[in-house]
Design a protein around this motif. Structure first.
Motif: not given
Length: 312
Positions: A131-137, A162-163, A172-174
């Protein structure tokens, strides 16, 4: 990862979240239902391009992010690097299929913490969703979890990672564990979906987001979390904050009154800067460009949160 699933006959992993949750940032279950109905009837549809840049950006970044994930995991595994590869065929179950970004094979067990701070240990073969996320929390979106669970179900795999590469260039690695409870919810939603496809039915209208129904605690929730206690503490702190803010408003009002008196005194004498017993005061009217707030076509993700005390 290119699309390897067949619309109209298989639910893809990117559709799982919207079908289970009702909607995600990019799609809703009503649109997915119509797309599958039309595809099954042999009608070609043109994908809406409202999220075309997000998809294009993700496709370009995926190989780089996958490489960073692999490097991070290899550093954690030390002398026993993992193996990671991109599948070229879909993983299939009846009326469900998954295009998986990467498969990981660990040579030694790997332990990661989930968002609750719990250590999750994984070994053997798993899934890696990029994933690339521009609004990550700082936490994985629930729709991502259902996407990975869908992939686990289709591929008979029991864990995933999930990377996520965020807007601050952080990785982040989830960890995601297989959950019988969530898989059950997912399968019920899929059964409803295919019933509507087969009978040309429709979902009921979505509930207004502000018109929600409260529910009792699910049986699987940890009662030791003391959620009512935290809710009370939140309300108490909100009330304390209201008192502080009222005091702040009073202080600001007094401060502004002093400011107005200083400005009036200096303006009446045409003085812009003055030194007075250890204080330098600057009061001058200057011109600045006037800026105007305008709406854009872009959206950003924000958290909607409230805690209200219910009257008896």
């Amino acid at each position: 990862m290119p699309k390897l699933t067949k619309t109209g006959y298989e639910i893809g992993s990117s559709e799982a979240g919207a079908i289970v949750l009702g909607k995600t940032a990019f799609q809703n279950r009503h649109d997915i239902l119509q797309k599958h109905k039309l595809a099954k009837a042999g009608v070609e549809t043109i994908e809406r391009d409202s999220n075309s840049w997000a998809l294009e950006r993700g496709n370009h970044l995926e190989p780089a992010i996958a490489g960073m994930v692999e490097a991070r995991i290899n550093r954690m595994c030390g002398e026993y690097p993992c193996q990671m590869w991109e599948p070229t065929e879909p993983f299939q179950k009846p009326r469900a299929a998954a295009s998986i970004d990467r498969i990981i094979k660990l040579m030694v067990p790997l332990t990661l913490k989930n968002i609750h701070g719990e250590e999750i240990t994984m070994s053997g073969t798993g899934i890696c969703e990029i994933k690339s996320d521009r609004y990550h929390h700082g936490r994985p979106k629930l729709e991502w979890t259902f996407q990975v669970l869908h992939q686990m179900y289709c591929a008979d795999i029991y864990w995933g990672i999930i990377g996520c590469f965020d807007q601050d260039f952080k990785l982040h690695l989830y960890p995601v564990e297989r959950s019988a409870n969530l898989l059950g919810i997912m399968k019920e939603a899929y059964a409803e979906f295919w019933h509507l496809v087969d009978t040309d039915g429709e979902y009921p209208p979505d509930r207004d987001p502000d018109d929600v129904l409260a529910v009792c605690w699910p049986d699987e929730w940890d009662t030791n979390a003391d959620i009512p206690g935290m809710a009370k503490e939140y309300v108490d702190k909100t009330e304390e904050l209201a008192i502080v803010r009222e005091k702040e408003r009073e202080i600001n009002k007094e401060r502004d009154e002093i400011k107005e008196r200083l400005v009036d005194k200096m303006y009446s004498e045409q003085i812009t800067v003055v030194d007075a017993d250890g204080y330098r005061i600057h009061a001058e009217y200057v011109r600045k460009p006037k800026r105007k707030m305008v709406d854009t076509d872009e959206e950003q993700e924000t958290l909607k949160f409230s805690v209200k005390e219910l009257s008896a």
